[in-house]
Design a protein around this motif. Structure first.
Motif, short mmCIF file in Angstrom:
data_model
loop_
_atom_site.label_atom_id
_atom_site.label_comp_id
_atom_site.label_asym_id
_atom_site.label_seq_id
_atom_site.Cartn_x
_atom_site.Cartn_y
_atom_site.Cartn_z
N ASP A 1 0.81 -1.23 0.00
CA ASP A 1 0.00 0.00 0.00
C ASP A 1 0.84 1.27 0.00
O ASP A 1 0.44 2.30 0.57
CB ASP A 1 -0.97 0.01 1.21
CG ASP A 1 -1.86 -1.21 1.22
OD1 ASP A 1 -2.21 -1.69 0.13
OD2 ASP A 1 -2.21 -1.68 2.32
N GLY B 1 -4.49 -4.33 -3.87
CA GLY B 1 -5.49 -3.31 -4.17
C GLY B 1 -4.73 -2.05 -4.53
O GLY B 1 -4.15 -1.41 -3.65
N HIS B 2 -4.65 -1.75 -5.82
CA HIS B 2 -3.85 -0.61 -6.29
C HIS B 2 -4.81 0.49 -6.75
O HIS B 2 -5.53 0.33 -7.73
CB HIS B 2 -2.92 -1.05 -7.41
CG HIS B 2 -1.90 -2.06 -6.96
ND1 HIS B 2 -0.96 -2.61 -7.80
CD2 HIS B 2 -1.66 -2.60 -5.74
CE1 HIS B 2 -0.21 -3.45 -7.11
NE2 HIS B 2 -0.62 -3.47 -5.86
N ALA C 1 -7.40 -1.19 0.56
CA ALA C 1 -8.11 -1.07 -0.72
C ALA C 1 -8.76 -2.39 -1.12
O ALA C 1 -9.61 -2.43 -2.01
CB ALA C 1 -7.15 -0.59 -1.80
N ARG D 1 -5.82 0.54 8.40
CA ARG D 1 -4.39 0.21 8.39
C ARG D 1 -3.71 0.72 9.65
O ARG D 1 -4.03 1.82 10.11
CB ARG D 1 -3.71 0.83 7.17
CG ARG D 1 -4.16 0.21 5.85
CD ARG D 1 -3.52 0.94 4.67
NE ARG D 1 -4.01 0.42 3.40
CZ ARG D 1 -4.15 1.15 2.30
NH1 ARG D 1 -3.82 2.44 2.29
NH2 ARG D 1 -4.59 0.60 1.19
MG MG Z 1 -2.93 -1.64 -1.79
#
Ligand code: MG
Ligand code: GDP
Ligand code: IMO
Length: 431
Positions: free
Chosen positions: A13, A40-41, A301, A307
């Motif tokens: 991330d 998860g971009h 994401a 987080r």
């Molecule tokens: Mg990510």
């Protein structure tokens, strides 16, 4: 310069999606080489957000080719959904610019069931906090040679045979050992025959496509997922993912030789985050941690989990430079640090009176390290519209200089917001 690998230097991330999307302007082909839809971009283009889980982050550039390499673990339903979502957002994707390696391994329904059941069977405090996407069980089958590959979808007889063998074994484990529900061979077979029909036009030999592109002088961008500390060998094992996330994995995971990689860039968030369980030496469980989490919008994401946040960890950065052979850094989320004064950067760890410049190998030691901090003055200014190094307050420049001193390599890009335009280019990694 035509072949660039981009990897995360921390626990994932770092902002790989944003930087890959940005660098795609200078590339012709963008390749994912490991991980799966645990990634998860996030891309933010013209105010519109898109999250790539499986498809490379270059996909929003309509004229570029995106490839999914053999090292990726591939969930067909996620791929099909992602294509549908792109199409609904006015970005139709066809096989002429998206291809999938026949050697990538399929994430099957029993992999997801096993991922969940194994986590559930663990005692509180022993869970890894996986994304539940079946990543570990799929890589496990690949390594023990029980895996089903994307290419097997095109051979229904072979596919059914492999499926039946796997379901027999997995149902035993699911029901007898993990107290979970069994899966059904016929249901899976039917579902995957439908997938086969839709995926067939995308399936190809990605290694050959890469080689052809390279020989024609095209620029290739390899997009890492996760981050160096989540690497199965080099990370904080067992609190890691099940693939090699480091730059070297681009070679095995896409089918390109190491002598053909020109440069490696590491993406480093200006502070540290981690989602899931595991040691995090610079974690802040106080108002500064809350500031980073809230201002940085630090929610996973993929899973939406909050987080964990903490100070920048120079030990992690130093290790990432070595393990990945980094040539330069892209620093992200510098804007999030505005308003925190003073700022700390961890430069070393101390364990039982001994100083460590590098991450200890033993997980118990990692859990017990005491970070040694260098303290720097913070700044108040909003950085999000700043366009050059000269615009940045002196304190921000000093902070970046401290990062460069630890890493021993130059900063090439500085990101001051999620948008493409919120980037200070110091050096184009493709030059
Ligand atoms: Mg990510
Ligand atoms: P990835 O997995 O490495 O691609 O990163 P994620 O997309 O999971 O998380 C990074 C988050 O930070 C995303 O929401 C991005 O839109 C956002 N982001 C990226 N760069 C910046 C930046 O420089 N500043 C701010 N404020 N947000 C950023
Ligand atoms: P990107 O590419 C952050 C973490 C999970 C968990 C551990 C194992 O978006 O940076 P897994 O499902 O892979 O078996 O989970 O790894 N993890 C990530 N953390 N970013 C990611 O990807 C991650 N992919 C996996 O939270 O701790």
């Amino acid at each position: 310069m035509s072949t660039l690998v981009v990897v995360g230097t921390q626990w994932g991330d770092e902002g790989k999606g944003k930087i890959v999307d940005l660098l795609t302007e200078y590339a012709d082909v963008i390749v994912r080489f490991q991980g799966g839809n645990n990634a998860g971009h996030t891309l933010l283009v013209d105010g519109k957000k898109f999250i790539c889980h499986l498809i490379p982050s270059g996909i929003l550039h309509g004229n570029k080719v995106c490839l999914i390499g053999n090292g990726v673990v591939f969930d067909p339903s996620v791929f099909i959904e992602e294509i549908k979502e792109l199409s609904s957002k006015g970005m139709p994707v066809s096989p002429d610019r998206l291809r999938l390696s026949s050697n990538a391994h399929l994430i099957m329904p029993y992999h997801k069931a096993l991922d969940h059941a194994r986590e559930n069977a663990k005692a509180e405090g022993k869970r890894l906090g996986t994304t539940g996407r079946g990543i570990g069980p799929c890589y496990e089958d690949k390594i023990v040679r029980n895996g089903i590959k994307v290419g097997d979808l095109l051979d229904p007889v072979l596919f059914r045979e492999k499926l039946a063998d796997n379901v027999k074994e997995k149902n035993f484990i699911l029901t007898k050992m993990l107290n979970a529900e069994p899966v059904d061979t016929e249901d899976i077979y039917r579902e995957f025959q439908e997938h086969a029909r839709r995926l067939a036009p995308f399936i190809d030999n990605v290694s050959i496509l890469i080689d052809d592109a390279r020989r024609k002088g095209k620029a290739l961008l390899f997009e890492g997922a996760q981050g160096t500390q989540l690497d199965i060998d080099h990370g904080t094992y067992p609190y890691v993912t099940s693939s090699n996330t480091v730059a070297g994995a681009a070679c095995c995971g896409a089918g390109i030789g190491p002598s053909k990689i020109d440069k490696v860039v590491g993406i480093c968030k200006a502070y540290t985050t981690r989602v899931g369980a595991g040691p995090f030496p610079t974690e802040l469980e106080d108002v500064v941690g809350d500031h980073l989490q809230e201002k940085g919008a630090e929610f996973g994401a993929t899973t939406g989990r909050r987080r964990r946040c903490g100070w920048l960890d120079g030990v992690v950065l130093r290790d990432a430079v070595r393990i990945n052979g980094l040539d330069g850094l892209a620093i992200t989320k510098l804007d999030v640090l505005s308003g925190i004064n003073p700022l700390n950067i961890c430069t070393e760890y101390e364990v039982s009176g001994t100083r460590h410049l590098h991450m200890p190998g033993n997980i118990r030691e990692v859990e017990s390290v005491c970070p040694i901090y260098k303290t720097l003055p913070g700044w108040q200014e909003d950085l999000s519209q700043m366009k050059s190094m000269e615009d940045l307050p002196k304190e921000a420049r000093d902070y970046l200089k401290a990062m460069e001193d630890i890493a021993g390599i130059p900063i090439m890009l500085i990101s001051v917001g999620p948008g493409r335009e919120q980037t200070i280019f110091l050096k184009n990694p493709f030059d």
